[in-house]
Design a protein around this motif. Structure first.
Motif, PDB file in Angstrom:
ATOM      1  N   UNK A   1       0.839  -1.203   0.000  1.00 64.17           N
ATOM      2  CA  UNK A   1       0.000   0.000   0.000  1.00 64.17           C
ATOM      3  C   UNK A   1       0.877   1.258   0.000  1.00 64.17           C
ATOM      4  N   UNK A   2       1.920   1.251   0.811  1.00 60.36           N
ATOM      5  CA  UNK A   2       2.785   2.429   0.930  1.00 60.36           C
ATOM      6  C   UNK A   2       3.574   2.713  -0.343  1.00 60.36           C
ATOM      7  N   UNK A   3       4.185   1.690  -0.938  1.00 59.15           N
ATOM      8  CA  UNK A   3       4.986   1.960  -2.137  1.00 59.15           C
ATOM      9  C   UNK A   3       4.100   2.416  -3.290  1.00 59.15           C
ATOM     10  N   UNK A   4       2.901   1.871  -3.390  1.00 60.60           N
ATOM     11  CA  UNK A   4       1.972   2.332  -4.426  1.00 60.60           C
ATOM     12  C   UNK A   4       1.600   3.790  -4.175  1.00 60.60           C
ATOM     13  N   UNK A   5       1.314   4.117  -2.928  1.00 63.11           N
ATOM     14  CA  UNK A   5       0.974   5.500  -2.578  1.00 63.11           C
ATOM     15  C   UNK A   5       2.132   6.446  -2.907  1.00 63.11           C
ATOM     16  N   UNK A   6       3.357   6.063  -2.538  1.00 64.41           N
ATOM     17  CA  UNK A   6       4.515   6.906  -2.807  1.00 64.41           C
ATOM     18  C   UNK A   6       4.746   7.072  -4.304  1.00 64.41           C
ATOM     19  N   UNK A   7       4.618   5.990  -5.067  1.00 65.55           N
ATOM     20  CA  UNK A   7       4.821   6.066  -6.514  1.00 65.55           C
ATOM     21  C   UNK A   7       3.777   6.940  -7.176  1.00 65.55           C
ATOM     22  N   UNK A   8       2.528   6.825  -6.753  1.00 62.39           N
ATOM     23  CA  UNK A   8       1.478   7.655  -7.326  1.00 62.39           C
ATOM     24  C   UNK A   8       1.656   9.130  -6.950  1.00 62.39           C
ATOM     25  N   UNK A   9       2.079   9.367  -5.736  1.00 64.78           N
ATOM     26  CA  UNK A   9       2.328  10.736  -5.296  1.00 64.78           C
ATOM     27  C   UNK A   9       3.462  11.361  -6.095  1.00 64.78           C
ATOM     28  N   UNK A  10       4.525  10.583  -6.340  1.00 58.82           N
ATOM     29  CA  UNK A  10       5.663  11.059  -7.122  1.00 58.82           C
ATOM     30  C   UNK A  10       5.234  11.357  -8.574  1.00 58.82           C
ATOM     31  N   UNK A  11       4.379  10.527  -9.109  1.00 62.58           N
ATOM     32  CA  UNK A  11       3.893  10.733 -10.482  1.00 62.58           C
ATOM     33  C   UNK A  11       3.093  12.026 -10.576  1.00 62.58           C
ATOM     34  N   UNK A  12       2.326  12.355  -9.548  1.00 63.26           N
ATOM     35  CA  UNK A  12       1.517  13.585  -9.538  1.00 63.26           C
ATOM     36  C   UNK A  12       2.388  14.831  -9.457  1.00 63.26           C
ATOM     37  N   UNK A  13       3.542  14.723  -8.781  1.00 58.90           N
ATOM     38  CA  UNK A  13       4.415  15.908  -8.592  1.00 58.90           C
ATOM     39  C   UNK A  13       5.156  16.299  -9.827  1.00 58.90           C
TER      40      UNK A  13
END
Length: 163
Positions: free
Chosen positions: A151-163
């Motif tokens: 859950x965390x790595x998916x969240x971090x990857x998606x957050x990075x993609x948005x930035x």
């Protein structure tokens, strides 16, 4: 052990069940709304908190922190100086590390400890849309920890993609 996780799980303020491969509810992800940082609790079917998941507020890189019983369990961040963009390091409280790599945004990645496979996260096995599986390979592995890591790595990857 295979668990089914629904992608909508990453919504904040919502609760979502994670099921086993027989369709039985196993874990509840309790999203905490109206918080300054991204926060969830992973609970068992009796409502006991197994893993507290939250974003570290003051960090140079986006970092997620896992706690169990108020004690540190793990810290997750993207691996620095890696040629692979989708490569994360999980620093466990006991000093050991887990390695997460693969196509995180496609939900096709693995979690390893010291070169040994612990879990495979994949959509390949499933026909249900917006669902991915967490297949825990080792019987002595902690499924709650591995699901929280996914859950965390998916969240971090998606957050990075948005930035």
């Amino acid at each position: 052990m295979r668990f089914l996780v629904y992608d909508r799980l990453l919504g904040f303020g919502d609760d979502y069940w994670i099921e086993d491969d027989h369709g039985s509810k196993v874990f509840l992800v309790d999203g905490k709304a109206l918080r300054v940082r991204d926060t969830w609790e992973l609970k068992d079917t009796q409502g006991r908190v197994l893993v507290d998941i939250h974003q570290k507020m003051l960090a140079l890189r986006d970092t997620m922190v896992l706690q169990r019983g108020g004690e540190p369990l793990a810290t997750i961040r993207r691996k620095r100086l890696s040629l692979l963009r989708n490569h994360y390091r999980v620093s466990l409280a006991d000093g050991n590390e887990l390695d997460v790599s693969g196509k995180i945004l496609d939900r096709e990645f693995a979690v390893e400890y010291d070169g040994e496979l612990l879990a495979v996260i994949s959509r390949r096995w499933l026909t249900v849309r917006d669902t991915y599986g967490v297949d825990v390979v080792r019987e002595d592995a902690d499924p709650a920890l591995l699901i929280a890591v996914a859950v965390c790595v998916i969240h971090l990857a998606e957050k990075e993609r948005e930035d």
